[in-house]
Scaffold this motif. Structure first.
Motif, PDB file in Angstrom:
ATOM      1  N   GLN A   6      -7.705  12.916   7.900  1.00  0.00           N
ATOM      2  CA  GLN A   6      -7.225  12.346   6.520  1.00  0.00           C
ATOM      3  C   GLN A   6      -5.908  13.005   6.009  1.00  0.00           C
ATOM      4  OE1 GLN A   6     -10.457  12.044   3.762  1.00  0.00           O
ATOM      5  NE2 GLN A   6     -11.524  10.662   5.042  1.00  0.00           N
ATOM      6  N   THR A   7      -5.002  13.208   7.089  1.00  0.00           N
ATOM      7  CA  THR A   7      -3.798  13.896   6.887  1.00  0.00           C
ATOM      8  C   THR A   7      -2.458  12.959   6.885  1.00  0.00           C
ATOM      9  OG1 THR A   7      -3.760  14.629   8.782  1.00  0.00           O
ATOM     10  CG2 THR A   7      -4.522  16.104   7.290  1.00  0.00           C
ATOM     11  N   GLY A   8      -1.373  13.175   6.708  1.00  0.00           N
ATOM     12  CA  GLY A   8      -0.394  12.415   6.909  1.00  0.00           C
ATOM     13  C   GLY A   8      -0.012  11.505   5.923  1.00  0.00           C
ATOM     14  N   PHE A   9       0.952  10.569   5.990  1.00  0.00           N
ATOM     15  CA  PHE A   9       1.213   9.571   4.836  1.00  0.00           C
ATOM     16  C   PHE A   9       1.055   8.203   5.692  1.00  0.00           C
ATOM     17  CE2 PHE A   9       4.955   9.490   7.082  1.00  0.00           C
ATOM     18  CZ  PHE A   9       5.534   8.236   7.020  1.00  0.00           C
ATOM     19  N   TYR A  10       0.978   6.976   4.813  1.00  0.00           N
ATOM     20  CA  TYR A  10       0.755   5.836   5.200  1.00  0.00           C
ATOM     21  C   TYR A  10       1.582   5.158   4.081  1.00  0.00           C
ATOM     22  CZ  TYR A  10      -3.017   5.150   1.826  1.00  0.00           C
ATOM     23  OH  TYR A  10      -3.766   4.980   0.842  1.00  0.00           O
ATOM     24  N   SER A  11       2.219   3.656   4.487  1.00  0.00           N
ATOM     25  CA  SER A  11       2.675   3.004   3.529  1.00  0.00           C
ATOM     26  C   SER A  11       1.796   1.684   3.478  1.00  0.00           C
ATOM     27  CB  SER A  11       4.047   2.644   3.976  1.00  0.00           C
ATOM     28  OG  SER A  11       4.184   1.958   4.968  1.00  0.00           O
ATOM     29  N   THR A  12       1.959   1.060   2.263  1.00  0.00           N
ATOM     30  CA  THR A  12       1.392  -0.172   2.045  1.00  0.00           C
ATOM     31  C   THR A  12       2.548  -1.409   1.833  1.00  0.00           C
ATOM     32  OG1 THR A  12       1.249   0.036  -0.267  1.00  0.00           O
ATOM     33  CG2 THR A  12      -0.815   0.677   1.072  1.00  0.00           C
ATOM     34  N   ASN A  13       2.234  -2.569   2.196  1.00  0.00           N
ATOM     35  CA  ASN A  13       3.118  -3.570   2.253  1.00  0.00           C
ATOM     36  C   ASN A  13       2.912  -4.185   0.803  1.00  0.00           C
ATOM     37  OD1 ASN A  13       3.901  -6.436   2.254  1.00  0.00           O
ATOM     38  ND2 ASN A  13       4.043  -6.256   4.182  1.00  0.00           N
ATOM     39  N   ILE A  14       3.923  -4.433  -0.135  1.00  0.00           N
ATOM     40  CA  ILE A  14       3.882  -4.965  -1.160  1.00  0.00           C
ATOM     41  C   ILE A  14       3.006  -6.453  -1.262  1.00  0.00           C
ATOM     42  CG2 ILE A  14       6.138  -6.106  -1.059  1.00  0.00           C
ATOM     43  CD1 ILE A  14       6.070  -5.726  -4.376  1.00  0.00           C
ATOM     44  N   LEU A  15       3.327  -6.943  -0.496  1.00  0.00           N
ATOM     45  CA  LEU A  15       2.633  -8.528  -0.157  1.00  0.00           C
ATOM     46  C   LEU A  15       1.184  -8.371  -0.081  1.00  0.00           C
ATOM     47  CD1 LEU A  15       2.839 -11.397  -0.311  1.00  0.00           C
ATOM     48  CD2 LEU A  15       3.125 -11.397   2.352  1.00  0.00           C
ATOM     49  N   ASP A  16       0.774  -7.154   0.645  1.00  0.00           N
ATOM     50  CA  ASP A  16      -0.837  -7.037   0.700  1.00  0.00           C
ATOM     51  C   ASP A  16      -1.248  -6.445  -0.540  1.00  0.00           C
ATOM     52  OD1 ASP A  16      -0.753  -7.434   3.386  1.00  0.00           O
ATOM     53  OD2 ASP A  16      -0.597  -5.456   4.052  1.00  0.00           O
ATOM     54  N   THR A  17      -0.539  -5.430  -1.214  1.00  0.00           N
ATOM     55  CA  THR A  17      -0.862  -5.019  -2.479  1.00  0.00           C
ATOM     56  C   THR A  17      -1.123  -6.021  -3.586  1.00  0.00           C
ATOM     57  OG1 THR A  17       0.082  -2.875  -2.130  1.00  0.00           O
ATOM     58  CG2 THR A  17      -0.391  -3.390  -4.447  1.00  0.00           C
ATOM     59  N   ILE A  18      -0.107  -6.786  -3.623  1.00  0.00           N
ATOM     60  CA  ILE A  18      -0.297  -8.037  -4.673  1.00  0.00           C
ATOM     61  C   ILE A  18      -1.377  -9.209  -4.121  1.00  0.00           C
ATOM     62  CG2 ILE A  18       2.166  -7.689  -5.816  1.00  0.00           C
ATOM     63  CD1 ILE A  18       3.098 -10.061  -4.177  1.00  0.00           C
ATOM     64  N   ARG A  19      -1.484  -9.397  -3.095  1.00  0.00           N
ATOM     65  CA  ARG A  19      -2.459 -10.293  -2.524  1.00  0.00           C
ATOM     66  C   ARG A  19      -3.800  -9.857  -2.969  1.00  0.00           C
ATOM     67  NH1 ARG A  19      -1.588 -10.491   2.806  1.00  0.00           N
ATOM     68  NH2 ARG A  19       0.210 -11.961   2.405  1.00  0.00           N
ATOM     69  N   PHE A  20      -4.052  -8.424  -2.575  1.00  0.00           N
ATOM     70  CA  PHE A  20      -5.411  -7.888  -3.075  1.00  0.00           C
ATOM     71  C   PHE A  20      -5.459  -7.926  -4.613  1.00  0.00           C
ATOM     72  CE2 PHE A  20      -7.664  -4.187  -4.798  1.00  0.00           C
ATOM     73  CZ  PHE A  20      -8.798  -4.271  -3.918  1.00  0.00           C
ATOM     74  N   SER A  21      -4.508  -7.627  -5.501  1.00  0.00           N
ATOM     75  CA  SER A  21      -4.877  -7.850  -6.758  1.00  0.00           C
ATOM     76  C   SER A  21      -5.264  -9.228  -7.469  1.00  0.00           C
ATOM     77  CB  SER A  21      -3.414  -7.406  -7.660  1.00  0.00           C
ATOM     78  OG  SER A  21      -3.155  -5.894  -7.226  1.00  0.00           O
ATOM     79  N   VAL A  22      -4.310 -10.126  -6.580  1.00  0.00           N
ATOM     80  CA  VAL A  22      -4.911 -11.536  -7.059  1.00  0.00           C
ATOM     81  C   VAL A  22      -6.200 -11.720  -6.631  1.00  0.00           C
ATOM     82  CG1 VAL A  22      -4.166 -13.788  -6.556  1.00  0.00           C
ATOM     83  CG2 VAL A  22      -2.436 -12.302  -7.289  1.00  0.00           C
TER      84      VAL A  22
END
Length: 131
Positions: A6-22
């Motif tokens: 559980q180290t390091g970084f990761y990025s999220t795709n905005i499309l995935d983020t907004i799709r999840f919110s909807v």
């Protein structure tokens, strides 16, 4: 990102983020619709309508937050102007929807139902715009 440590970084795709919110809002709104269908009292219906509005309002705010993170300044300024106009129009429409019910027990149901409907529509408009 190293999931084991559980180290390091990761990025999220905005499309995935907004799709999840909807998607999350749709699921929560469906659950609230079930409450509304099963409500026994006017107070229960009023509460459910308010909760449905809050679900869509939260989704809208999440999408607006994501837009602020990724849109260029010019597009963000345009979105802010659109959102301001939408807010004014929505407040007028909500007031008009509840006008005939002012002072009555149906007023919160009518007003919150209209607010939920209009906010849901705005969520989908913004979702399409951000895709």
């Amino acid at each position: 990102y190293n999931p084991g440590l559980q180290t390091g970084f990761y990025s999220t795709n905005i499309l995935d983020t907004i799709r999840f919110s909807v998607q999350h809002a749709e699921e929560a709104a469906d659950e609230v619709d079930t409450w509304l269908e099963e409500a026994y009292t006017q107070a229960d219906m009023n509460y459910a309508a308010q909760q449905k509005y809050l679900v869509w309002d939260e989704a809208l705010n999440r999408l607006l937050d994501e837009a602020q993170r990724v849109l260029p300044a010019a597009e963000l300024a345009q979105l802010a102007a659109e959102q301001s106009a939408w807010t004014a129009d929505t407040e007028t429409a909500i007031e008009a929807a509840g006008k005939a019910y002012e002072g009555g027990s149906l007023y919160p149901l009518v007003v919150n139902s209209e607010a939920a409907r209009l906010t849901e529509e705005r969520v989908y408009q913004l979702y399409e715009q951000l895709k």
